[in-house]
Design an enzyme around this catalytic site. Structure first.
Site, PDB file in Angstrom:
ATOM      1  N   SER A   1     130.567 102.048  47.629  1.00 31.18           N
ATOM      2  CA  SER A   1     131.502 102.839  46.827  1.00 31.18           C
ATOM      3  C   SER A   1     132.563 103.417  47.754  1.00 31.18           C
ATOM      4  O   SER A   1     132.239 104.086  48.736  1.00 31.18           O
ATOM      5  CB  SER A   1     130.767 103.968  46.101  1.00 31.18           C
ATOM      6  OG  SER A   1     129.880 103.440  45.137  1.00 31.18           O
TER       7      SER A   1
ATOM      8  N   HIS B   1     121.903 111.415  48.076  1.00 32.80           N
ATOM      9  CA  HIS B   1     122.063 110.760  46.780  1.00 32.80           C
ATOM     10  C   HIS B   1     121.874 109.246  46.806  1.00 32.80           C
ATOM     11  O   HIS B   1     122.031 108.598  47.841  1.00 32.80           O
ATOM     12  CB  HIS B   1     123.452 111.064  46.207  1.00 32.80           C
ATOM     13  CG  HIS B   1     124.572 110.776  47.166  1.00 32.80           C
ATOM     14  ND1 HIS B   1     125.104 111.749  47.991  1.00 32.80           N
ATOM     15  CD2 HIS B   1     125.262 109.636  47.437  1.00 32.80           C
ATOM     16  CE1 HIS B   1     126.071 111.229  48.723  1.00 32.80           C
ATOM     17  NE2 HIS B   1     126.180 109.939  48.413  1.00 32.80           N
TER      18      HIS B   1
ATOM     19  N   ARG C   1     133.432 111.467  44.122  1.00 32.48           N
ATOM     20  CA  ARG C   1     134.794 111.080  44.477  1.00 32.48           C
ATOM     21  C   ARG C   1     135.113 109.630  44.151  1.00 32.48           C
ATOM     22  O   ARG C   1     136.234 109.295  43.782  1.00 32.48           O
ATOM     23  CB  ARG C   1     134.991 111.338  45.990  1.00 32.48           C
ATOM     24  CG  ARG C   1     136.270 110.810  46.595  1.00 32.48           C
ATOM     25  CD  ARG C   1     136.261 111.000  48.109  1.00 32.48           C
ATOM     26  NE  ARG C   1     135.080 110.389  48.712  1.00 32.48           N
ATOM     27  CZ  ARG C   1     134.967 109.086  48.979  1.00 32.48           C
ATOM     28  NH1 ARG C   1     135.953 108.251  48.697  1.00 32.48           N
ATOM     29  NH2 ARG C   1     133.864 108.615  49.533  1.00 32.48           N
TER      30      ARG C   1
ATOM     31  N   CYS D   1     125.069 112.029  51.961  1.00 31.62           N
ATOM     32  CA  CYS D   1     124.261 110.898  52.415  1.00 31.62           C
ATOM     33  C   CYS D   1     124.050 109.867  51.322  1.00 31.62           C
ATOM     34  O   CYS D   1     123.403 110.131  50.307  1.00 31.62           O
ATOM     35  CB  CYS D   1     122.916 111.401  52.916  1.00 31.62           C
ATOM     36  SG  CYS D   1     121.832 110.059  53.433  1.00 31.62           S
ATOM     37  N   ASP D   2     124.605 108.679  51.543  1.00 32.73           N
ATOM     38  CA  ASP D   2     124.362 107.502  50.709  1.00 32.73           C
ATOM     39  C   ASP D   2     123.027 106.921  51.181  1.00 32.73           C
ATOM     40  O   ASP D   2     122.955 106.234  52.193  1.00 32.73           O
ATOM     41  CB  ASP D   2     125.520 106.518  50.904  1.00 32.73           C
ATOM     42  CG  ASP D   2     125.303 105.163  50.248  1.00 32.73           C
ATOM     43  OD1 ASP D   2     124.204 104.907  49.706  1.00 32.73           O
ATOM     44  OD2 ASP D   2     126.235 104.331  50.291  1.00 32.73           O
TER      45      ASP D   2
ATOM     46  N   CYS E   1     130.700 112.293  57.218  1.00 33.14           N
ATOM     47  CA  CYS E   1     129.464 112.564  56.470  1.00 33.14           C
ATOM     48  C   CYS E   1     128.423 113.198  57.385  1.00 33.14           C
ATOM     49  O   CYS E   1     127.827 114.211  57.044  1.00 33.14           O
ATOM     50  CB  CYS E   1     128.926 111.274  55.856  1.00 33.14           C
ATOM     51  SG  CYS E   1     130.022 110.572  54.605  1.00 33.14           S
TER      52      CYS E   1
END
Length: 264
Positions: free
Chosen positions: A263, A207, A21, A168-169, A146
Site C-alpha cells: 500500500s 496493523h 493514508r 508497522c505493516d 516508520c
C-alpha cells in the site's frame, strides 16, 4: 518465530478497523512488544520466504547515508521505487537522518558515528540512541519514517538494542524490520568487540492491511521452523565498509513466498 505469528493472531482477533493514508484500510492494535535473543538464532521468519538481498542492501544503503534509489536499483532492489521522484530521490529519509542530521546552527550530526563512539567510550550511557523523526523535515520526506528511534544497551560485554516503530505493516514490513536491526546489532557488536544480546521491538500502530488479512490467515497455519544463523565473513576496518558479500545466512529453509500488494 512464534512471537510473530502470535501477533498476527492477536490483530486478526482484536484489531480495530481503521482508515489509513493509503486508502486500503487496516485492522490495527495500539502497542505491542517483542523480544528476541540473538544468541538463539537470527530472527528471520520461516513461515514465508523473505528476500534477503533487499534486507541487507537496504541496511547498507541507510548506513551509506543515501536517499536516492540508484544504489538499490543497481543491486536489483525495488522496495523504495514507489516513493521516489523521477530523479530517484526520496527526500531526507533514514540515511540522511542517521548520518547527516542538520542542526539549527548549520552543522551536521552523524548519529551512527556518535553511537559507535559512545558504545566504545561510555557503554553505560543512557543516551546511545538514533532518531529518524526529524520534525523539521518530515514534510520533505517522500515517506515519513516508520521505525523512528533505536537505543543501544551494553551489559556484560553484550550489545542489545530496542527499536520503537510508530507504524508497522505487520505482513510485509515487520519481517524486514526485525531482520534488518538484528543485522545492525551484529555489525555494531563486531565493530565494538562485543557479543550480541537481545533485540527488543516496540510498535505503536501495529496493523494488518485489509488486503493482507486472508494471506496472513494462510501464514499462521504454517509451523515455524528452526531459525537460521547469521555469519559475518570478515571484519572491515569500519562499520561503513561492509559489503553485501560479507554476510551469509546459514540454514534458512522457509516455506514458500506469500506475495502481498504493498500500500503506497
Amino acid at each position: 518465530m512464534k512471537q510473530y505469528l502470535d501477533l498476527i493472531k492477536k490483530i486478526i482477533k482484536n484489531g480495530n478497523s481503521k482508515k489509513d493514508r493509503t486508502g486500503t484500510g487496516t485492522l490495527s492494535i495500539f502497542g505491542h512488544h517483542m523480544k528476541f535473543d540473538l544468541k538463539k538464532g537470527f530472527p528471520l521468519i520461516t513461515t514465508k520466504k523473505c528476500h534477503i538481498p533487499s534486507i541487507i542492501h537496504e541496511l547498507l544503503w541507510f548506513l551509506r547515508g543515501e536517499t536516492n534509489i540508484k544504489y538499490l536499483n543497481e543491486n536489483k532492489i525495488s522496495i523504495w521505487d514507489n516513493w521516489a521522484d523521477k530523479f530517484g530521490d526520496l527526500g531526507p529519509i533514514y540515511g540522511k537522518q542517521w548520518r547527516s542530521w542538520d542542526t539549527s546552527n548549520g552543522k551536521k550530526i552523524d548519529q551512527i558515528k556518535n553511537v559507535l563512539k559512545q558504545i566504545k567510550e561510555d557503554p553505560d550511557s543512557r543516551r546511545i540512541l538514533v532518531s529518524s523523526w526529524n520534525v523539521g523535515e518530515i514534510d520533505k520526506m517522500s515517506l515519513a519514517p516508520c521505525h523512528i528511534l533505536f537505543q543501544f544497551y551494553v551489559l556484560k560485554k553484550k550489545l542489545s538494542c530496542q527499536l520503537y516503530q510508530r507504524s508497522c505493516d505487520v505482513f510485509l514490513g515487520l519481517p524486514f524490520n526485525i531482520a534488518s536491526y538484528a543485522i545492525l546489532i551484529h555489525m555494531i557488536a563486531q565493530q565494538c568487540n562485543l557479543q550480541v544480546g537481545e533485540f527488543l521491538w516496540t510498535g505503536g500502530d501495529v496493523h494488518l492491511y485489509k488486503n493482507h488479512v486472508e494471506l496472513a490467515k494462510k501464514q499462521i497455519l504454517r509451523i515455524p521452523k528452526k531459525l537460521p544463523e547469521l555469519i559475518i565473513l570478515k571484519k572491515p576496518q569500519s562499520l561503513f565498509q561492509y559489503s553485501f558479500e560479507d554476510f551469509k545466512i546459514v540454514g534458512y529453509k522457509p516455506y514458500s513466498l506469500i506475495k502481498g500488494k504493498i500500500s503506497v
